[in-house]
Write a protein that holds these residues in place. Sequence first.
Motif, PDB file in Angstrom:
ATOM      1  N   LYS A 138       0.820  -1.211   0.000  1.00 26.49           N
ATOM      2  CA  LYS A 138       0.000   0.000   0.000  1.00 26.49           C
ATOM      3  C   LYS A 138       0.854   1.262   0.000  1.00 26.49           C
ATOM      4  N   ASP A 139       2.050   1.170   0.585  1.00 26.90           N
ATOM      5  CA  ASP A 139       2.927   2.329   0.698  1.00 26.90           C
ATOM      6  C   ASP A 139       3.863   2.384  -0.513  1.00 26.90           C
ATOM      7  N   GLU A 140       3.482   3.149  -1.516  1.00 30.35           N
ATOM      8  CA  GLU A 140       4.267   3.216  -2.740  1.00 30.35           C
ATOM      9  C   GLU A 140       5.651   3.817  -2.507  1.00 30.35           C
ATOM     10  N   GLU A 141       5.725   4.808  -1.649  1.00 24.54           N
ATOM     11  CA  GLU A 141       7.008   5.466  -1.411  1.00 24.54           C
ATOM     12  C   GLU A 141       7.990   4.534  -0.716  1.00 24.54           C
ATOM     13  N   LYS A 163      -2.232   0.243 -12.773  1.00 22.88           N
ATOM     14  CA  LYS A 163      -1.386   0.542 -11.616  1.00 22.88           C
ATOM     15  C   LYS A 163       0.088   0.556 -11.983  1.00 22.88           C
ATOM     16  N   GLN A 164       0.535  -0.444 -12.765  1.00 26.19           N
ATOM     17  CA  GLN A 164       1.969  -0.529 -13.048  1.00 26.19           C
ATOM     18  C   GLN A 164       2.438   0.640 -13.921  1.00 26.19           C
ATOM     19  N   TRP A 167       2.501   3.759 -11.806  1.00 29.91           N
ATOM     20  CA  TRP A 167       3.619   3.688 -10.862  1.00 29.91           C
ATOM     21  C   TRP A 167       4.923   4.068 -11.560  1.00 29.91           C
ATOM     22  N   TRP A 171       6.928   7.248 -10.244  1.00 36.58           N
ATOM     23  CA  TRP A 171       8.090   6.989  -9.408  1.00 36.58           C
ATOM     24  C   TRP A 171       9.336   6.530 -10.167  1.00 36.58           C
TER      25      TRP A 171
END
Length: 246
Positions: A138-141, A163-164, A167, A171
């Motif tokens: 859940k925590d992308e960072e 999502k990918q 992302w 990031w």
Amino acid sequence: MKTEILGIQFDDLTRQEAAQRGAELLAEDRFHYVVTPNPEFLLAAERDPEFRAVLNGADLVLPDGIGVVYSAKILGTPLKERVPGIEFATDMLACLNERKGRLYLLGAKPGVAQEAGRRILEQYPGIVLCGTHDGYFKDEEAVLLEVAAAQPDLLFVCLGAPKQEKWMARWGRHTGARLAIGLGGCLDVFAGNVERAPERWQKLGLEWAYRLKKEPRRIGRMAKLPLVLVKAAGERAKGGHKGGKD
């Protein structure tokens, strides 16, 4: 050369040409990302402007699904060939192996990335597997920090669409990777959990039918293939196709 198919700008390349371009991106000392849209992507991008922008902002947009190739023909702007994400990924592994580069695998269920990595190293011993992480986070960072600490050259992002792709766009440049590829369920293939269609099915453009035969529950997803063809035919009929090749 770009070819627009239902709002998405695809690179019109053969598999060999895509591999060459991917190798060039991997050699550059800055971040790049690659997307591999299939018919589901096209339908989702219609409803999601952010997703559409992320796809069109990629350094390479490769036609993964046979429905994309058929749609291009219907629109009168045929693509050279289908370039499946799994095959492009394999070509990039071969390139990374020659470079003795670093690979990070992100996605799939717990344990799958590790097994995929183990099998990849058996085939490509020159690669350094610098890290793995499952796709259940859940925590992308926090995940970003783990990836960045591993200092990968090549990053497989297998979180499912969109999502990918989002992302990677959000990031990716902070990971330190040179090249990231959105690859959906490819880690399950590399891990040996999912079998690709026999080559004769692939050559006939029937890999989708083989998957459906093996996994009947995918019928809802497969139904999107003819829907994309209908949309392409409708656009051609009303003269609304303006993409062409450039």
